[in-house]
Design an enzyme around this catalytic site. Sequence first.
Site, PDB file in Angstrom:
ATOM      1  N   ASP A   1      -2.084   4.912  -4.020  1.00 33.39           N
ATOM      2  CA  ASP A   1      -1.302   3.759  -3.572  1.00 33.39           C
ATOM      3  C   ASP A   1      -0.251   3.382  -4.624  1.00 33.39           C
ATOM      4  O   ASP A   1      -0.590   3.058  -5.764  1.00 33.39           O
ATOM      5  CB  ASP A   1      -2.306   2.608  -3.330  1.00 33.39           C
ATOM      6  CG  ASP A   1      -1.714   1.470  -2.540  1.00 33.39           C
ATOM      7  OD1 ASP A   1      -0.494   1.467  -2.310  1.00 33.39           O
ATOM      8  OD2 ASP A   1      -2.492   0.580  -2.159  1.00 33.39           O
TER       9      ASP A   1
ATOM     10  N   ASP B   1       1.376  -3.015   5.240  1.00 33.91           N
ATOM     11  CA  ASP B   1      -0.036  -3.216   5.611  1.00 33.91           C
ATOM     12  C   ASP B   1      -0.202  -3.815   7.006  1.00 33.91           C
ATOM     13  O   ASP B   1       0.503  -4.747   7.384  1.00 33.91           O
ATOM     14  CB  ASP B   1      -0.711  -4.165   4.612  1.00 33.91           C
ATOM     15  CG  ASP B   1      -0.904  -3.503   3.266  1.00 33.91           C
ATOM     16  OD1 ASP B   1      -0.318  -2.427   3.031  1.00 33.91           O
ATOM     17  OD2 ASP B   1      -1.644  -4.072   2.443  1.00 33.91           O
TER      18      ASP B   1
HETATM   19  C1  GLA Z   1      -2.062  -1.953  -0.587  1.00 34.18           C
HETATM   20  C2  GLA Z   1      -2.415  -0.965   0.507  1.00 34.18           C
HETATM   21  C3  GLA Z   1      -3.636  -1.450   1.261  1.00 34.18           C
HETATM   22  C4  GLA Z   1      -4.801  -1.609   0.280  1.00 34.18           C
HETATM   23  C5  GLA Z   1      -4.398  -2.552  -0.839  1.00 34.18           C
HETATM   24  C6  GLA Z   1      -5.443  -2.593  -1.932  1.00 34.18           C
HETATM   25  O1  GLA Z   1      -1.657  -3.174  -0.055  1.00 34.18           O
HETATM   26  O2  GLA Z   1      -1.327  -0.782   1.391  1.00 34.18           O
HETATM   27  O3  GLA Z   1      -3.980  -0.533   2.277  1.00 34.18           O
HETATM   28  O4  GLA Z   1      -5.150  -0.352  -0.229  1.00 34.18           O
HETATM   29  O5  GLA Z   1      -3.175  -2.148  -1.437  1.00 34.18           O
HETATM   30  O6  GLA Z   1      -5.065  -3.380  -3.006  1.00 34.18           O
END
Ligand code: GLA
Length: 519
Positions: free
Chosen positions: A281, A341
Site C-alpha cells: 500500500d 477506498d
Molecule cells: C489504505 C488502503 C486500505 C487499507 C488502509 C490501511 O487506505 O487503501 O485498503 O489497507 O490503507 O491503513
Amino acid sequence: MILVRLSNRLRVSFVAVLATIVFAVFGSMSAAQTQSANVSGFWDLKTPTGDGNFRDAFFDLKQSGESVTGDAIFGPRHIPIADGTFRDGKIHFTVTMGRTPRTRVISYDGTLQDGKINMVSQAEGREPTHGVAEPSKPEAALPPPRLPIPALHEVPDNHLARTPPMGWNSWNKFAGKVSDEVVRGVADALVSSGMKDAGYVYINIDDTWEGPRDAQGNMTSNTKFPNMKALADYVHSKGLKIGIYSSPGPKTCAGYEGSYGHEVQDANTFAAWGFDYLKYDWCSAGGIYKDDDMRAVYQKMGDALLATKRPIVFSLCQYGHENVWTWGDKVGGNLWRTTGDISDNWQAMSRIGFSQFDIAGYAKPGHWNDPDMLEIGNGGMTGDEYRTHMSLWSMLAAPLIAGNDLRNMTEETKSILMNHEVIAIDQDPDGKPVKRISPADDTAMITVRPLRGGAYAIGLFNRGDQPQKINFTWAQLGIAQPGKIRDLWKHTDIPSTAPDGYAATVPTHGVMLLRVSAK
Ligand code: GLA
C-alpha cells in the site's frame, strides 16, 4: 535556664522567619518559573496505540503571552492549530483535519511538567487518547532521504491468481482491532460457513499488525500478533492461505512500520513466516517518491517476492494512480487497486463499481483490476444493494475479498457471498472483460460479459431510486443465438422470452443477473 529559654524562643522565631523568607523566595521563584514557562518550540507527541507501538505527531508552537499559534505536522501534512492558549501550566488547542464538508476537529489539552507535556487528544465522537509530548527537532518530522529506484524491466509472471483471488481481508470490518484471535476465528468460520468450499481461500491481515524492527532491522509483529509463523501454520492447517500487508513507504497508512529500505529483508521475512499474499500500500511513499517512480518502486518488491521462491500473490494498492492497469502486470502484480477506498454505503460502492467498465479490458488471467474489497454483510446497505455489489464485482472479474465478520453472518449475507452461480461468473477461466451497453450516466445499466464455451453473463442494474423496467435485444448485446437463460439470484431457468430480446423489472439499486448458455 532563662537564657536557654530565650535563646530557644529566639531560635524558634529565627527558624520561622527563615522559613518564611525561604518560602517567599522559592515560592515566588516557582510562580515566576510557571509564568515564564513557555511552550514555544518543536514537540514530538507520542501516543501509544495499545499494541506496543507509538504514533508520532509533531507540533511547531509559538507562544506569545497566553496565546499559542503554530502547526500540527502529521507526516507530510502541516495543519495550523487553532484556539491555542497556555495558561497556568496548561495548554489547549485544536486541529481541523480533512477538507470541508468532511472535517474532523481534534482537541488537545495538556499539562506542562518537567519539560514534557502530558497530553490528552480527542477527536469528535471518539474516545480520548493520552500521550506525552517531548521537545524535538524539525528534522525528526522529515521523511528519510529518497532511496535510488531500480531501472525498469519486466518482472516474470509468478503464474498465480489465474482467476481473481478470493478470500477475506481484515480492514473493512476490524481496521486497527484485528488480532491473532480474530484471524484464527475468521479462518475457522471461513471453513465452517462453507465459504472455503465456495472458493474463498486467502485470509488477509491488513494494516496494524506491525511492530518495531529488531536490532538487525527485521520486522516484528506487535502485541496483537504474538507469533506470525504459528498463525500462518494454523491458517495453513485449515487448508487455507494467508496474506499480509505492508507499504513501500516508511510508514503504512495507519502510521505503522513500512518496508522502506527493507524491501528484500521484509519479503524474506514474510516468506519465512509462511505468507502467501502481500498487499503493498503506497501510503507514506508519496512523501518520498514522485508519482512516476511508482512502477520502479513496485517492481522492487515484485522482484523481491519472486526471489523468495515462495508463491506469493502480489496485490498493488496505490488507488489507481499512473494508470496502474497499463503496467501492474509488468511489476509482477497479480491485482491492482483501481480506486480510492470503498466504504459500506451505496454511494461509495456504486460510484466505484460503475466507474470500472472502461478499464475492464486491462484485466486478464493472473492480473486483475481491483475495485477494492467487499462490504457485503457489514450492515450499511440493503440486500438489493449488496446483491448489486456482488454481481457487479463478478461482472468485472474483480477479486472477491470479503470484508465482514465471517464468524457472525446472517442467512442473507451467506446467500450473497456464497452464491455459487454468481461466483462462477467472477471466476470464469477466460477472464474476458465486461462491456457496458447503456450510456455511462443511465440509471438503467445493461452489461454483458462473454464466458467460456460461448455462454454470456448479462447484468441488468437499476441505479435509480424507483423500480424500473430494463429491456434489451439480443442483437444489442451481440448474441446471435441465445440458448437457455438462467436467473442467477433466483436460481431458476427462465422458461421463454420474446425471440428478439428480454425485459425485466429491476428493484431500486437492485440487479438481475442472467447467464445465457450457448445454443
Ligand atoms: C489504505 C488502503 C486500505 C487499507 C488502509 C490501511 O487506505 O487503501 O485498503 O489497507 O490503507 O491503513
